[in-house]
Design a protein around this motif. Structure first.
Motif, short mmCIF file in Angstrom:
data_model
loop_
_atom_site.label_atom_id
_atom_site.label_comp_id
_atom_site.label_asym_id
_atom_site.label_seq_id
_atom_site.Cartn_x
_atom_site.Cartn_y
_atom_site.Cartn_z
N GLY A 140 0.81 -1.21 0.00
CA GLY A 140 0.00 0.00 0.00
C GLY A 140 0.84 1.25 0.00
O GLY A 140 1.88 1.33 -0.67
N TYR A 141 0.43 2.24 0.79
CA TYR A 141 1.11 3.53 0.83
C TYR A 141 2.09 3.64 2.00
O TYR A 141 2.61 4.72 2.26
CB TYR A 141 0.09 4.66 0.93
CG TYR A 141 -0.75 4.83 -0.32
CD1 TYR A 141 -0.30 5.61 -1.38
CD2 TYR A 141 -1.99 4.20 -0.45
CE1 TYR A 141 -1.05 5.79 -2.53
CE2 TYR A 141 -2.77 4.37 -1.60
CZ TYR A 141 -2.29 5.15 -2.63
OH TYR A 141 -3.04 5.31 -3.77
N ARG A 175 -6.39 14.28 1.68
CA ARG A 175 -5.53 14.57 0.53
C ARG A 175 -4.16 13.96 0.75
O ARG A 175 -3.72 13.78 1.88
CB ARG A 175 -5.42 16.07 0.30
CG ARG A 175 -6.67 16.65 -0.36
CD ARG A 175 -6.52 18.14 -0.61
NE ARG A 175 -7.60 18.61 -1.48
CZ ARG A 175 -7.88 19.89 -1.68
NH1 ARG A 175 -7.15 20.84 -1.10
NH2 ARG A 175 -8.87 20.23 -2.48
N GLY A 176 -3.51 13.65 -0.39
CA GLY A 176 -2.19 13.06 -0.32
C GLY A 176 -1.79 12.51 -1.67
O GLY A 176 -2.47 12.74 -2.67
N PRO A 177 -0.71 11.75 -1.73
CA PRO A 177 -0.20 11.22 -3.01
C PRO A 177 -0.96 9.98 -3.48
O PRO A 177 -0.41 8.88 -3.55
CB PRO A 177 1.26 10.89 -2.68
CG PRO A 177 1.25 10.55 -1.22
CD PRO A 177 0.23 11.46 -0.59
N PHE A 178 -2.24 10.20 -3.83
CA PHE A 178 -3.05 9.07 -4.32
C PHE A 178 -2.44 8.51 -5.61
O PHE A 178 -2.57 7.34 -5.90
CB PHE A 178 -4.48 9.51 -4.56
CG PHE A 178 -5.29 9.71 -3.30
CD1 PHE A 178 -5.64 8.61 -2.51
CD2 PHE A 178 -5.67 10.97 -2.89
CE1 PHE A 178 -6.39 8.79 -1.36
CE2 PHE A 178 -6.41 11.15 -1.72
CZ PHE A 178 -6.75 10.06 -0.95
N PHE A 200 -5.42 1.28 4.27
CA PHE A 200 -5.22 2.68 3.88
C PHE A 200 -5.40 3.61 5.06
O PHE A 200 -4.71 4.64 5.16
CB PHE A 200 -6.18 3.09 2.76
CG PHE A 200 -6.06 4.54 2.43
CD1 PHE A 200 -5.02 5.00 1.64
CD2 PHE A 200 -6.96 5.47 2.94
CE1 PHE A 200 -4.87 6.36 1.38
CE2 PHE A 200 -6.82 6.83 2.68
CZ PHE A 200 -5.77 7.28 1.90
N ALA A 201 -6.32 3.30 5.97
CA ALA A 201 -6.55 4.16 7.14
C ALA A 201 -7.15 3.31 8.25
O ALA A 201 -7.77 2.27 7.99
CB ALA A 201 -7.49 5.31 6.80
N ARG A 202 -6.94 3.75 9.47
CA ARG A 202 -7.56 3.09 10.63
C ARG A 202 -8.36 4.13 11.42
O ARG A 202 -7.85 5.21 11.73
CB ARG A 202 -6.50 2.48 11.55
CG ARG A 202 -7.13 1.73 12.72
CD ARG A 202 -6.10 1.24 13.72
NE ARG A 202 -6.74 0.53 14.83
CZ ARG A 202 -6.26 0.47 16.06
NH1 ARG A 202 -5.13 1.09 16.35
NH2 ARG A 202 -6.91 -0.18 16.99
#
Length: 445
Positions: free
Chosen positions: A34-35, A442-445, A407-409
């Protein structure tokens, strides 16, 4: 013959199947980096990968531009391009009749003429709110109540005519103390600017609805149902883009009539990564006063799914989640590719296909996927919907190969919902269900 694009898609599909097969043989789920590792949020709200940040653009109880207040239980949501360069979010609120104090009116007894239904002289609190934002600064320029008087507006789907199809996850009626039967789908224009009159699209069926997706090529609407023995539906409109003018409601069945159950409970009927040809069954009496659409469809041979929930249209296919599907009952993701003759008699010779794209074997990697979207890079972003003693809901990324990554928690005891991207792909929006918060990431999608 395969052109370059179809060859690439075939290679991608076979590569993904090989990865899934190797993982399945070992009893594991395929994963991807992932990221990068999630970074703890100092505010204790949502952990994100390096380089990503969020801001809260709307929250429970805030005064809206129309004098009402932001309701609770924010669920499915869609993002739209408006004239003048602005963008709009149309957001569901999964409120039941007993949640009046969590609705847009507070304690006041309010019954707008546009409301679909009421109880004891007050509008039912379920419905949608709309936010109009500046796409660069993310400043909310206006937010207002756009639909009211409905029950449990769970998920929905965007349309090619720039509106939001909002779905009632309830078939309550007068026997439950409300004024009218529920279980409908409503069309809410993104640029309405005000509360719209709630008009149910009854030809599209009455059932415990979850979400909808429209094929922009044909105008056919695909719909999920949130029950353990749910069906997967499609609505072929008589006039594409004019859903109120009627059409045909159908349920998906496998071409192989020996397979009728996709859930893989007890016995594995469908292998992860495998594709099956499909056929579609006409459903009579779509208004279903007895709430028996799924039973009648199953008797006719329709396939059964485990709690169909989020659905989203990709480039030329759609994905939908089955929240409790799979041998581990941790969730599945299905992928449907329509026939090039979808909705016509000719599709019998070139039928559509459905794939069991992902089946979770490990709750630590993927558990109870609900709302989902397709990101600009082609990955899925899936909202988890589990309520355990340990706070552990995530947004999961899923690559085109079926590899899963966090991706997120979410750091508070609620579920993420309504994930969607701005039209330019630069901003991801997601709701925290309760207390309502709408985040812009927002971010480096």
């Amino acid at each position: 013959m395969l052109d370059r694009r179809n060859f690439a898609l075939a290679a991608l599909a076979f590569g993904g199947l090989a990865i899934q097969s190797r993982a399945t043989e070992k009893g594991l789920m395929p994963t991807a980096p992932g990221y990068g590792p999630l970074q703890p949020d100092p505010a204790g709200l949502i952990d994100l990968p390096p380089g990503f940040s969020y801001r809260i653009v709307s929250a429970l109880g805030e005064a809206m531009s129309d004098g009402h207040r932001v309701p609770d239980r924010a669920d499915g949501m869609g993002c739209f391009q408006l004239d003048g360069g602005k963008i709009a979010l149309v957001r569901n609120h999964e409120l039941q009749p007993r949640h009046g104090r969590d609705g847009p009116f507070g304690k006041a007894v309010t019954l707008p003429a546009e409301a679909f239904d009421s109880r004891a002289g007050a509008a039912l609190p379920g419905g949608t709110t709309t936010l109009v934002l500046d796409p660069d600064s993310l400043a909310v320029e206006t937010q207002y109540l756009s639909l009211v008087g409905t029950i449990r507006n769970c998920a929905g789907g965007i349309t090619p005519w720039n509106s939001w199809l909002t779905c009632e996850e309830s078939v309550d009626g007068p026997d439950q103390g409300v004024g009218r039967p529920h279980g409908w789908i409503f069309d809410v224009p993104a640029a309405a600017g005000k509360l719209v009159k709630a008009e149910p699209l009854k030809a599209m069926g009455r059932f415990v609805r979850e979400a909808a997706a429209v094929d922009p090529r044909t105008g056919i609407v695909y719909m999920t149902e949130d029950r353990d023995d749910s069906l997967f539906y499609r609505f072929i409109p008589d006039v594409p883009g004019s859903l109120g003018r009627g059409g045909r409601l159908q349920a998906l069945a496998f071409h192989d009539e020996s397979i009728r159950d996709s859930r893989n409970w007890g016995e594995r009927r469908i292998a992860p990564g495998s594709w099956l040809f499909v056929r579609w069954i006409d459903l009579d009496d779509p208004e279903s006063p007895a709430d028996d659409l799924r039973h009648r469809g199953a008797k006719q041979g329709a396939a059964v799914f485990a709690r169909g929930e989020g659905i989203h249209w990709g480039a030329d296919e759609l994905y939908f989640t089955c929240t409790s599907g799979g041998a581990a009952k941790e969730g599945q993701i299905m992928r449907y590719r329509p026939s090039r003759h979808e909705g016509t008699d000719r599709e019998r010779t070139v039928p559509g296909r459905i794939q069991l794209f992902l089946e979770s074997t490990d709750p630590a990697h993927y558990s109870f996927g609900d709302n989902l979207t397709v990101a600009p890079n082609g990955h899925l972003i899936v909202c988890e919907d589990q309520y355990l003693d340990t706070v552990d809901n995530h947004l999961r990324g899923v690559t085109p190969f079926g590899e899963v990554y966090p991706f997120a928690r979410i750091r508070v005891q609620t579920e993420p919902a309504g994930v969607c991207f701005s039209p330019d792909g630069k901003t991801m929006f997601v709701n925290l269900y309760s207390p309502t918060k709408t985040l812009a990431i927002r971010g480096p999608f």
